[in-house]
Motif scaffolding. Sequence first.
Motif, PDB file in Angstrom:
ATOM      1  N   ILE A  33       1.101   5.232   0.685  1.00  0.00           N
ATOM      2  CA  ILE A  33       0.423   6.303   1.407  1.00  0.00           C
ATOM      3  C   ILE A  33       1.372   7.478   1.597  1.00  0.00           C
ATOM      4  CG2 ILE A  33      -1.063   4.667   2.648  1.00  0.00           C
ATOM      5  CD1 ILE A  33       0.711   5.230   5.139  1.00  0.00           C
ATOM      6  N   GLU A  63       0.845  -1.200   0.000  1.00  0.00           N
ATOM      7  CA  GLU A  63       0.000   0.000   0.000  1.00  0.00           C
ATOM      8  C   GLU A  63       0.874   1.242   0.000  1.00  0.00           C
ATOM      9  OE1 GLU A  63      -3.513   2.094   2.757  1.00  0.00           O
ATOM     10  OE2 GLU A  63      -2.259   0.487   3.573  1.00  0.00           O
ATOM     11  N   TRP A 109       5.722   3.318   1.046  1.00  0.00           N
ATOM     12  CA  TRP A 109       5.194   2.096   0.438  1.00  0.00           C
ATOM     13  C   TRP A 109       5.416   0.978   1.453  1.00  0.00           C
ATOM     14  CZ3 TRP A 109       7.797  -0.831  -4.201  1.00  0.00           C
ATOM     15  CH2 TRP A 109       6.886  -1.761  -4.731  1.00  0.00           C
TER      16      TRP A 109
END
Length: 464
Positions: A347, A345, A364
């Motif tokens: 962000i 993910e 990441w």
Amino acid sequence: MKSYIKGDWENGKFQKNISITSQKFGLHESTISNGKKSSFSGVLKAGESISTRVNGGRAIRKLAVKLNAVHMEQALRATVIAMEFDGKNTVWVPVGDLFGTGYKISPYKGLLSEVNEEGGMTLYFPMPFQESAKITIHNYGKEAIELVKMDVHHASWEWDERSLYFHANWRNYPNIETSEKKDVNFITISGKGKYVGDVLTLFNNSYHWWGEGDEKIFVDGEKFPSNFGTGTEDYYGYAWCSVADFEAPFIAQPIGDGNRSPGLTVNSRWRSLDVIPFEKSLKFDMEIWHWASTHMDYAPTTFWYGTKDAKAEFSESVKNVQIPVRFADKFEAEGFAINEVRGGEAIIQAFLLFDWSARNHLLWKGIKKNDVLKTGFYSENERLGELTMVFTHAADYVIVDVMLNDELIFENLDLYNEKLSIKKHPLRNGKIKKGNNTLKLIVKGANKANPKADKLGVDYLIVE
């Protein structure tokens, strides 16, 4: 009408309904019954203009524009759309500001405006008139521009005592000093009308937040503003100096690069649900309250409707659209577009007490060997020289290959370090393309000291 009750926020009912409604608005496509389209295009040399007219009792329902230029950023500011309705001049705004994208094409979609990836810009405000409308494109820049298209969609309109003329006005406060708190005027209007929205385009020249100032809107000569806000970011629907791009039916931040670092930010708000009517006058001031003593470029565009006698108490000069627009030297990773995530993910992580350049980095997380992250960023010019990438290093950070525009620039870059730190990684002969660039990260594995490492952080990229 059923309202919300205590507990609706906690159980998620409020958020769910807002999400559903926003999605419905996002899917909405404007339709024009029995409409017609007037179109024109062509190349405009520096100083040239081109116009079209629409006659009869009608209303412009959709305005669609696309430009092309060697220096697109300056063209979005130096190309101006002017409109007059029934002989009254009511619109004079740079193209990029009118469509809520500033001086960089930044895609978003709202209820009354949108910008797409190909550079098409659309406005859906109804613009009625009794006899005639004239729409003019002025090229006040130093270079030729290509007007790829200018589509004016219009339909019949029955003018009555409730009908008002559409206005859009632009103001520019270049290099404004922020050492002291001050109010700047978005617009002052005399006459009767309705205030319906605004766009704010700014360049922040600091690594500090710019938007603590409150809006103060005075209606019909009141001594104390009946609209008194709690901060510029609150007015535009976000908080915590967020750099994240967002879009919604009535608010948008298509680019927020200037919120925590030098860069461009564009905010917009359409007041479809909270129009401000006025009988005699309206004055809109916004407080400049910056965390730092610096200078910034600050340009609001205001949208309103008024009677034929209503008018804005100022007019902007041509020289202000000819001022060179500014971009940052660094490419902050938290501003990169996330194009593809294969594993983990991605962000934006903020930590005000750490040494990231803008107190953020692109994190990441939850990643493993062979996972891929593809990102993108934009440069207004080609940049050649020593390229430096700044990465976060820590005990749980991976080994990575880094590819810039499909060229491997760092191989097996080990981001392991016992303590959290940031490190610069130089490349002697670096190149950033003019336009869109891609940065691809490929996880190669982990340092033997921590085989379970599962994170990667990028601070910024610069070419000097």
